[in-house]
Structures are given as structure tokens and as C-alpha cells.
Write a protein that holds these residues in place. Structure first.
Motif, PDB file in Angstrom:
ATOM      1  N   THR A 171      45.596  30.184  29.314  1.00  0.00           N
ATOM      2  CA  THR A 171      44.555  30.474  28.323  1.00  0.00           C
ATOM      3  C   THR A 171      43.218  30.739  29.003  1.00  0.00           C
ATOM      4  O   THR A 171      42.499  31.681  28.658  1.00  0.00           O
ATOM      5  N   GLN A 172      42.871  29.889  29.990  1.00  0.00           N
ATOM      6  CA  GLN A 172      41.609  30.063  30.718  1.00  0.00           C
ATOM      7  C   GLN A 172      41.590  31.378  31.483  1.00  0.00           C
ATOM      8  O   GLN A 172      40.554  32.062  31.552  1.00  0.00           O
ATOM      9  N   ILE A 173      42.717  31.748  32.052  1.00  0.00           N
ATOM     10  CA  ILE A 173      42.813  33.024  32.779  1.00  0.00           C
ATOM     11  C   ILE A 173      42.577  34.196  31.838  1.00  0.00           C
ATOM     12  O   ILE A 173      41.860  35.151  32.151  1.00  0.00           O
ATOM     13  N   GLU A 174      43.153  34.116  30.642  1.00  0.00           N
ATOM     14  CA  GLU A 174      42.990  35.209  29.674  1.00  0.00           C
ATOM     15  C   GLU A 174      41.532  35.319  29.224  1.00  0.00           C
ATOM     16  O   GLU A 174      40.983  36.423  29.104  1.00  0.00           O
ATOM     17  N   LEU A 175      40.893  34.175  28.989  1.00  0.00           N
ATOM     18  CA  LEU A 175      39.492  34.195  28.591  1.00  0.00           C
ATOM     19  C   LEU A 175      38.614  34.748  29.708  1.00  0.00           C
ATOM     20  O   LEU A 175      37.684  35.530  29.456  1.00  0.00           O
ATOM     21  N   ALA A 176      38.904  34.362  30.945  1.00  0.00           N
ATOM     22  CA  ALA A 176      38.144  34.872  32.084  1.00  0.00           C
ATOM     23  C   ALA A 176      38.352  36.375  32.245  1.00  0.00           C
ATOM     24  O   ALA A 176      37.415  37.121  32.532  1.00  0.00           O
ATOM     25  N   ARG A 177      39.594  36.819  32.048  1.00  0.00           N
ATOM     26  CA  ARG A 177      39.902  38.250  32.147  1.00  0.00           C
ATOM     27  C   ARG A 177      39.120  39.043  31.101  1.00  0.00           C
ATOM     28  O   ARG A 177      38.549  40.097  31.396  1.00  0.00           O
ATOM     29  N   GLN A 178      39.069  38.517  29.877  1.00  0.00           N
ATOM     30  CA  GLN A 178      38.312  39.178  28.815  1.00  0.00           C
ATOM     31  C   GLN A 178      36.827  39.255  29.164  1.00  0.00           C
ATOM     32  O   GLN A 178      36.190  40.303  29.001  1.00  0.00           O
ATOM     33  N   THR A 179      36.279  38.142  29.643  1.00  0.00           N
ATOM     34  CA  THR A 179      34.851  38.093  29.987  1.00  0.00           C
ATOM     35  C   THR A 179      34.503  39.133  31.040  1.00  0.00           C
ATOM     36  O   THR A 179      33.519  39.871  30.909  1.00  0.00           O
ATOM     37  N   ILE A 180      35.313  39.210  32.085  1.00  0.00           N
ATOM     38  CA  ILE A 180      35.047  40.149  33.186  1.00  0.00           C
ATOM     39  C   ILE A 180      35.161  41.589  32.706  1.00  0.00           C
ATOM     40  O   ILE A 180      34.318  42.439  33.014  1.00  0.00           O
ATOM     41  N   LEU A 181      36.198  41.857  31.914  1.00  0.00           N
ATOM     42  CA  LEU A 181      36.424  43.224  31.453  1.00  0.00           C
ATOM     43  C   LEU A 181      35.332  43.669  30.475  1.00  0.00           C
ATOM     44  O   LEU A 181      34.850  44.811  30.532  1.00  0.00           O
ATOM     45  N   ILE A 182      34.920  42.779  29.586  1.00  0.00           N
ATOM     46  CA  ILE A 182      33.854  43.101  28.626  1.00  0.00           C
ATOM     47  C   ILE A 182      32.533  43.336  29.360  1.00  0.00           C
ATOM     48  O   ILE A 182      31.782  44.264  29.043  1.00  0.00           O
ATOM     49  N   ARG A 183      32.262  42.465  30.346  1.00  0.00           N
ATOM     50  CA  ARG A 183      31.044  42.643  31.139  1.00  0.00           C
ATOM     51  C   ARG A 183      31.042  43.993  31.841  1.00  0.00           C
ATOM     52  O   ARG A 183      30.030  44.678  31.906  1.00  0.00           O
TER      53      ARG A 183
END
Length: 257
Positions: free
Chosen positions: A85-97
Motif C-alpha cells: 500500500t505504501q509503495i502504491e501511494l509513493a508511486r502515485q505521489t512521484i508520478l503526480i509530481r
């Protein structure tokens, strides 16, 4: 013998590019040098210079991360639901940024945009500024009596401290400091702009707050900052407006059930 020496030299030569690509090899697993560049960019983006000492710290940090990550994997922590779950949230944050950074790169704020926004600011805030005082009371008769006292010689400032129900200005003798006429309610500003320097209203001015006695102590042209002084703030504001508009456009197009 000569042939063997040539072969060894060739192997060493071919190995140089591979070593150059890696910061280190930890327990047989390479740590790519690209990670060094990524952390360097983060440090530089924060405004800190990347000195040789900082670079050494970055390299040590990356090696330590690799050691700890290997241990976490050995313990099977990368298989947990929490980790995923944390990996998915981090992936979203990086991609959105990255999405927003790419948008801003393709849609920069120009000097013309900044100048136009500054001109709007000047138009809205330019003109005259007034250094005014007032005494605010609840009843018209009370205001009339105070005006009569002032005309007989009583000090405006003293009466403001005693009678004004505006605690902020009253304690300062009714002083409202420098402000544009648009800073006040229409009834107040309408009466104030008719006064010359040193003049006071002859009759009470009614507003939603009560009855005012107004005196203008001074008038000047608005003291506005120069374009170069506020250029960075305007640029940041316009960038944020562009980004907010882009975000809203994406949301409006999305089908949410």
C-alpha cells in the motif's frame, strides 16, 4: 603468456564502464550511480550546495539504504500488505509530481503575464492614500456633541481615546494609519475623500458600525512596490493559478461514479 596478459587487460578494460555505472556493489548487488544523481538533484532543489562532504554523505546514505533494504527483503517485509500500500501511494505521489512539473515546464509564466498582473494590481491599488483618524460611537447625538467639543478646542485624539468604540484605533487617538479609500466601507470612504488635509467632517457619518467623526491628517500618492520587487511572488502566484486551473480541468473531465 603474452596472449593471457592481453586477455586480462581486455577484461579489465571492459569492466571499467560497468564499474563506473555503479556507486558500489553490496552483497553482490550493484548500487547504480544514477541514484547519486537523483539525490544530488533533491539536495540542490532544496537550495543546499552539494559540497564534496555532502556528496560523500549521499554516497554513504545510498549504501546504507541498500544494506537495510536487503535485510528487509530477507525478512519478507516487502510481501506485506502495508508495504504494498505504501509503495502504491509513493508511486502515485512521484508520478503526480512529475505530471505537474511537466505541465509547468510546458506552460511557463512569461514576463508579459507578470507585467499584466502587476498592472492590474497597480490599477486596483494605485491613486491616493489617506492618513485618517476617526471616532466611532453608537448614537448620532453623541457624535454631534463630540464634533461640537472639538470645534470648541477639545483634542480629537483625546476624545477618541475616551469615547471611540473602535478599540484598535481608539487607543491610538483614532489613528487608522495609511490606507486607500477602498479599504473602508463606502459611507466612510465617500466622506473621507471629500476632505482636504487637516479637515474633519462637520456632521456624523453613518455606517453599519455606527456613527463616525472623520479627520484626514495627510494625503499622498499610493506607495506601491516596484515590479522587480514583487516579480517572484507574482510569478509564483500565477504558476499556482495555472496549475489549479489545470487540476480543475482534469477533475471536470473525469467520470466519477
Amino acid at each position: 603468456m603474452k596472449k593471457q596478459m592481453l586477455s586480462a587487460a581486455l577484461v579489465a578494460l571492459l569492466a571499467v564502464p560497468a564499474l563506473a555505472q555503479n556507486l558500489a556493489v553490496v552483497n553482490g548487488k550493484p548500487v547504480p550511480s544514477s541514484r547519486v544523481n537523483a539525490l544530488k538533484q533533491q539536495v540542490e532543489a532544496s537550495g543546499r550546495p552539494v559540497t564534496p562532504e555532502v556528496l560523500a554523505q549521499i554516497k554513504e546514505e545510498l549504501i546504507a539504504r541498500e544494506i537495510f533494504m536487503q535485510e528487509a527483503k530477507k525478512q519478507g517485509l516487502d510481501a506485506s500488505d502495508e508495504y504494498k500500500t505504501q509503495i502504491e501511494l509513493a508511486r502515485q505521489t512521484i508520478l503526480i509530481r512529475q505530471l505537474f512539473a511537466d505541465f509547468q515546464k510546458k506552460n511557463p509564466v512569461t514576463d508579459a503575464n507578470i507585467k499584466a498582473e502587476y498592472d492590474k494590481f497597480v490599477a486596483a491599488n494605485g491613486g491616493k492614500e489617506y492618513r485618517a483618524r476617526h471616532i466611532l460611537v453608537e448614537k448620532e447625538d453623541e457624535a454631534k456633541a463630540l464634533i461640537a467639543d472639538i470645534k470648541k478646542g477639545a483634542k480629537f485624539e483625546d476624545l477618541a481615546k475616551k469615547a471611540s468604540k473602535d478599540p484598535g484605533s481608539g487607543a491610538n487617538g483614532g489613528d487608522l494609519d495609511w490606507a486607500a479609500a477602498g479599504s473602508y466601507v463606502p459611507e466612510f470612504s465617500g466622506a473621507m475623500v471629500k476632505l482636504e488635509k487637516g479637515q474633519m467632517t462637520d456632521t456624523p457619518v453613518k455606517s453599519q458600525f455606527g456613527f463616525h467623526i472623520i479627520r484626514v491628517d495627510d494625503v499622498r500618492e499610493a506607495q506601491l512596490p516596484k515590479l522587480e520587487e514583487v516579480k517572484p511572488q507574482i510569478a509564483q502566484q500565477l504558476q499556482q493559478q495555472k496549475l489549479s486551473t489545470y487540476q480543475e480541468s482534469l477533475r471536470s473531465k473525469a467520470k466519477i461514479q
